[in-house]
Design an enzyme around this catalytic site. Structure first.
Site, PDB file in Angstrom:
ATOM      1  CB  SER A   1     -25.435  74.127  88.410  1.00  0.00           C
ATOM      2  OG  SER A   1     -25.272  74.765  89.577  1.00  0.00           O
TER       3      SER A   1
ATOM      4  CB  SER B   1     -27.008  77.768  89.258  1.00  0.00           C
ATOM      5  OG  SER B   1     -26.163  77.349  88.293  1.00  0.00           O
TER       6      SER B   1
ATOM      7  CE  LYS C   1     -26.501  78.646  85.159  1.00  0.00           C
ATOM      8  NZ  LYS C   1     -25.725  77.395  85.674  1.00  0.00           N
TER       9      LYS C   1
END
Length: 367
Positions: free
Chosen positions: A119, A95, A18
């Site tokens: 997330s 996310s 990420k």
């Protein structure tokens, strides 16, 4: 130091990361152009990344994420919406959207994400993946852009349980034992899909079952989470939002402004309610109790869903996802095949530190 080629428990596994996790030589972008502008590349890998690379994981790239990790749907106004490999017509969730997309589409075997309000768990559920929210504080957060530090954790995705267990081993998460009692709050299971109940029955077999409701905390659980998260997010990133907030998507900016405008009394009430809930959950899960519940209240929305649909979906999802977050608990999203539609997901939640024990259950569920 990286493992010798072909060595280590993660050897041969392709790793995606990420964009809010530091990597040596990268500029941490945190999902929004303004964050990366003017920032130097990181001098070292974040510890969570370094641990995986040292044990043989092969980095294949960084992934798109929702802006500053302050969303759940997987849309990014600047970089687009990553694909959902399990349900291409639906949103991937966020996310950690790109990390889930990389694994669900076969571009990576494992992927690192972060989880504040859901997330990792929500995109895992919507993309048909295994996903783990780790016990709060169990995995170092150094080198990771904060959002709401009392909730923020690192987690990861895979298509099966074995890589999840390998990453847990490398991350220092050890087995502690089994579970004799299963807690399935009746209200959370009303109207759930047959496939989800069948998966739960396999876990329940041979264990005592309790259907008591979740503890009350004196106010709506989702609202407790939203208030505390918003205030912490403003404290962590408010200076950036003040200076560069015009470049953020309007819905993301609005969430930060909730924290900016929160009254001390409203925040104090939420903190007290959170403490009550966390204490009660700790007591309920002490010993050998496993909490089973649906990961999300509904499958992923369609990619072209209207904003009001996404707002409702987010609100309903937080009601479930806040259970582990408010109490700092590990939660494992276990994919469940759904012959009648998009992916389903069953969540396993336990006392702090029992992350690896949840993974062991997922391993037992596989053929």
């Amino acid at each position: 130091m990286a493992a010798a080629e072909g060595a280590g428990p993660l050897a041969g596994l392709r790793l995606a990361v990420k964009d809010n996790i530091d990597g040596a030589g990268w500029v941490n972008g945190s999902g929004t152009p303004g964050w990366a502008e003017g920032r130097a590349a990181a001098e070292a890998d974040a510890p969570v990344l370094a641990a995986l690379l040292a044990e043989g994981a092969q980095m294949v790239g960084r992934t798109v994420m929702d802006e500053l990790a302050f969303s759940l749907m997987g849309r990014n106004a600047h970089y687009g919406t990553p694909p959902n490999g399990a349900a291409p017509e639906r949103l991937p969730g966020g996310s950690s959207s790109g990390s889930a997309a990389a694994v669900s589409c076969g571009a990576a075997d494992i992927a690192l994400g972060t989880d504040t309000g859901g997330s990792v768990r929500l995109p895992a559920a919507w993309c048909g993946l295994h996903g783990l929210r780790t016990t709060h504080g169990a995995v170092p957060m150094a080198g990771v852009t904060p959002l709401a530090p009392s909730f923020d954790v690192v987690g990861w995705f895979a298509r099966s349980a074995a890589p999840m267990a390998a990453v847990a081993q490398v991350s220092g998460l050890a087995r502690r034992g089994g579970f004799a009692r299963v807690w399935m709050p009746g209200a959370l299971w009303a109207g759930t899909a047959p496939a989800l109940r069948e998966a739960a029955e396999r876990i329940v077999a041979g264990r005592a079952v309790e259907d008591a409701a979740l503890p009350e905390c004196g106010m709506d659980r989702g609202e407790v989470f939203r208030r505390v998260q918003a205030v912490e997010a403003w404290a962590a990133l408010g200076d950036f939002v003040t200076a560069r907030g015009a470049g953020l998507a309007p819905d993301v900016r609005a969430r930060f402004e909730v924290g900016r405008d929160m009254t001390p009394g409203d925040y104090k009430a939420a903190v007290a309610a959170r403490a009550r809930f966390a204490t009660a959950m700790g007591e309920a899960l002490a010993g050998d109790t496993l909490l089973l519940m649906p990961t999300t209240p509904a499958p992923a929305p369609m990619r072209d869903a209207a904003p009001e649909v996404l707002d409702r979906t987010r609100g309903r999802a937080i009601g479930l996802l806040s259970v582990a977050g408010l109490a700092g608990l590990p939660q494992y999203a276990l994919p469940v095949a759904n012959p009648d539609g998009p992916p389903l997901s069953l969540s396993l939640i336990a006392a702090p530190g029992r992350d690896a024990d949840l993974i062991a259950i997922a391993e037992d569920m596989e053929p």
